[in-house]
Design a protein around this motif. Structure first.
Motif, short mmCIF file in Angstrom:
data_model
loop_
_atom_site.label_atom_id
_atom_site.label_comp_id
_atom_site.label_asym_id
_atom_site.label_seq_id
_atom_site.Cartn_x
_atom_site.Cartn_y
_atom_site.Cartn_z
N CYS A 178 0.77 -1.16 0.04
CA CYS A 178 0.06 -0.07 0.14
C CYS A 178 1.04 1.32 0.06
O CYS A 178 2.27 1.18 0.01
CB CYS A 178 -0.81 -0.08 1.26
SG CYS A 178 -0.10 0.00 2.67
N SER A 179 0.29 2.54 -0.10
CA SER A 179 1.09 3.63 0.10
C SER A 179 1.30 3.97 1.48
O SER A 179 0.82 3.43 2.57
CB SER A 179 0.26 4.74 -0.62
OG SER A 179 -0.98 5.18 0.14
N THR A 180 2.13 5.09 1.55
CA THR A 180 2.64 5.44 3.07
C THR A 180 1.39 5.88 3.90
O THR A 180 1.43 5.33 5.16
CB THR A 180 3.48 6.73 2.88
OG1 THR A 180 4.56 6.55 1.89
CG2 THR A 180 4.39 7.04 4.14
N THR A 181 0.74 6.61 3.56
CA THR A 181 -0.52 7.07 4.31
C THR A 181 -1.61 5.93 4.61
O THR A 181 -2.23 5.84 5.85
CB THR A 181 -1.40 8.18 3.69
OG1 THR A 181 -2.02 7.48 2.61
CG2 THR A 181 -0.44 9.41 3.34
N VAL A 186 -3.32 -0.89 7.17
CA VAL A 186 -3.19 -2.41 6.41
C VAL A 186 -2.76 -3.13 7.94
O VAL A 186 -2.91 -4.44 8.07
CB VAL A 186 -2.29 -2.40 5.42
CG1 VAL A 186 -1.91 -3.63 5.13
CG2 VAL A 186 -2.77 -1.88 4.29
N ARG A 187 -1.77 -2.62 8.56
CA ARG A 187 -1.21 -3.30 9.85
C ARG A 187 -2.40 -3.51 10.88
O ARG A 187 -2.57 -4.50 11.50
CB ARG A 187 -0.23 -2.35 10.60
CG ARG A 187 1.04 -2.48 9.68
CD ARG A 187 2.14 -1.43 10.43
NE ARG A 187 3.39 -1.53 9.76
CZ ARG A 187 4.20 -0.59 9.89
NH1 ARG A 187 3.96 0.37 10.75
NH2 ARG A 187 5.39 -0.64 9.41
N TYR A 197 4.86 0.82 -1.41
CA TYR A 197 5.20 0.89 -2.52
C TYR A 197 5.72 2.07 -3.15
O TYR A 197 6.53 2.19 -4.31
CB TYR A 197 4.12 0.41 -3.58
CG TYR A 197 3.14 1.58 -3.90
CD1 TYR A 197 3.41 2.73 -4.43
CD2 TYR A 197 1.81 1.38 -3.23
CE1 TYR A 197 1.95 3.45 -4.73
CE2 TYR A 197 0.93 2.19 -3.47
CZ TYR A 197 0.87 3.49 -4.12
OH TYR A 197 -0.10 4.24 -4.06
N THR A 198 6.02 3.17 -2.25
CA THR A 198 6.42 4.63 -2.86
C THR A 198 8.10 4.56 -2.27
O THR A 198 8.80 5.24 -2.71
CB THR A 198 5.76 5.79 -2.31
OG1 THR A 198 6.02 5.72 -0.78
CG2 THR A 198 4.40 5.70 -2.43
N ARG A 199 8.42 3.64 -1.39
CA ARG A 199 9.79 3.41 -0.90
C ARG A 199 10.29 2.06 -1.29
O ARG A 199 11.49 1.87 -1.28
CB ARG A 199 9.74 3.42 0.59
CG ARG A 199 9.18 4.91 1.11
CD ARG A 199 9.16 4.80 2.49
NE ARG A 199 8.81 6.12 2.96
CZ ARG A 199 8.59 6.61 4.29
NH1 ARG A 199 8.90 5.79 5.37
NH2 ARG A 199 8.27 7.60 4.73
N GLU A 200 9.73 1.29 -1.60
CA GLU A 200 10.17 -0.29 -2.00
C GLU A 200 9.52 -0.93 -3.08
O GLU A 200 8.26 -0.94 -3.12
CB GLU A 200 10.24 -1.19 -0.67
CG GLU A 200 10.76 -2.53 -0.96
CD GLU A 200 10.74 -3.56 0.33
OE1 GLU A 200 10.85 -4.78 0.13
OE2 GLU A 200 10.31 -3.00 1.39
N ASP A 201 10.19 -1.51 -3.84
CA ASP A 201 9.68 -2.45 -5.10
C ASP A 201 9.47 -3.84 -4.52
O ASP A 201 10.56 -4.48 -4.28
CB ASP A 201 10.51 -2.34 -6.22
CG ASP A 201 9.80 -2.96 -7.71
OD1 ASP A 201 8.88 -3.78 -7.26
OD2 ASP A 201 10.30 -2.85 -8.58
N PHE A 202 8.28 -4.30 -4.32
CA PHE A 202 8.30 -5.75 -3.57
C PHE A 202 8.66 -6.69 -4.67
O PHE A 202 8.78 -7.84 -3.99
CB PHE A 202 6.63 -5.86 -3.41
CG PHE A 202 5.78 -5.90 -4.67
CD1 PHE A 202 5.59 -7.27 -5.32
CD2 PHE A 202 4.92 -5.03 -5.15
CE1 PHE A 202 4.75 -7.27 -6.45
CE2 PHE A 202 4.17 -4.97 -6.25
CZ PHE A 202 4.08 -6.17 -6.84
#
Length: 322
Positions: A178-181, A186-187, A197-202
């Motif tokens: 998901c995105s940062t916000t 999700v947790r 996904y804005t910081r890491e490519d799964f």
């Protein structure tokens, strides 16, 4: 009755708030006084007539056959057809129909069920389409098992929020993308891990996941397969694409490619029925899953609700309340 009506395909501007006759009901249907109606991405596609494949396969070549949009519904039964014996007038139900953006809707009795007693109407209306889609993606297409590593791409959306909770119920180790916000949301749904996904490519996690649900995405199959275990399963849940085929061309490529791989690449085609609604109802009553609502709109504001969903930023579901 008041309803949001469309006479032609197009943007949400084609929807008109006006008076029309109440829908008739058949022998196997019930008339529902609509209290709330969920909004999902499929509503936009049917309203816009895109991809064009939808028009060809029977939704109306030049104009929509169904003039009132909306599929998720929650409300109270006003009348029952002559063959309906297990639902009574006054019963509170939730389910799937055609035309729930209206004060009344006709609903097939085998596509609705008694509403979970613990839910409000707006919460119940968030469940049917997205909940059944998530359930079938995991249970039927994905054949999820306890202990598997499951990746949910689009974990904060309407289907994704149910998928995360259901996968945990099935005993899987769940990672949500998901995105940062939306990481905290999700947790809170039970995800063991999250990927922003804005910081890491799964897809950098090569061969890591036993099951991947790619929800409403358009990523290349080659990238998704990188993260999939050698005998893992990729389930494509909807998807976006070009005007003619939408995401169908990617799904067709996946099915053909799967015949030559040890990996399993599949799509999900929900079959709407009371049995799955009852499963979701029981899980809700047992507090194992709960619907997530981003925001609500009045019936006259339905075009704004559809615009918001189409932007792709909603957390959970958007619901129209009456």
């Amino acid at each position: 009755m008041k309803a949001m009506v469309q006479d032609t395909y197009g943007s949400p501007d084609v929807l008109e708030f006006r008076d029309i006759d109440k829908p008739p009901i058949g022998a196997d249907e019930v008339l529902v006084r609509v209290r709330a109606a969920g909004v999902d991405p499929g509503v936009w596609h049917l309203m816009a007539g895109q991809p064009y494949l939808l028009r060809v396969i029977g939704f109306g070549l030049r104009a929509p056959k169904v003039r009132v949009r909306g599929r998720d519904v929650a409300g109270s039964v006003e009348a029952v057809g002559e063959n309906v014996t297990d639902l009574r007038v006054g019963a509170e139900v939730f389910g799937i129909c055609e035309g729930s953006f209206a004060e009344y809707a006709s609903v097939r009795a085998d596509k609705c069920a008694p509403m979970p007693a613990s839910l409000r109407f707006d919460q119940a209306a968030a469940v049917p389409v997205s909940g059944i889609t998530a359930l079938r993606a995991l249970r039927d297409a994905g054949q999820v098992r306890a202990g598997q590593r499951v990746l949910v791409v689009g974990a904060a959306g309407g289907v994704g929020t149910f998928a995360v909770q259901l996968a945990k119920t099935f005993g899987a180790h769940v990672t949500g993308v998901c995105s940062t916000t939306k990481v905290d949301l999700v947790r809170s749904l039970g995800a063991d891990e999250t990927i922003d996904y804005t910081r890491e490519d799964f897809t950098d996690r090569t061969g890591h996941f036993d099951l991947i649900l790619d929800i409403a995405g358009n990523r290349p199959l080659s990238r998704l397969r990188r993260s999939l275990a050698p005998r893992g399963t990729l389930v494509i849940v909807g998807g976006e694409g070009r005007r003619w085929l939408g995401g169908m061309d990617r799904l067709l490529r996946a099915v053909v490619l799967s015949m030559f791989l040890s990996q399993h690449l599949r799509g999900v085609f929900p079959q709407e029925n009371r049995e799955d609604l009852m499963i979701l109802r029981e899980l809700i009553e047992d507090r194992k899953i709960t619907p997530v609502i981003d925001r609500t709109y009045a019936l006259a504001e339905t075009p704004d609700a559809i615009r918001y969903v189409h932007k792709g930023h909603a957390s959970g579901k958007v619901v129209v309340v009456l």
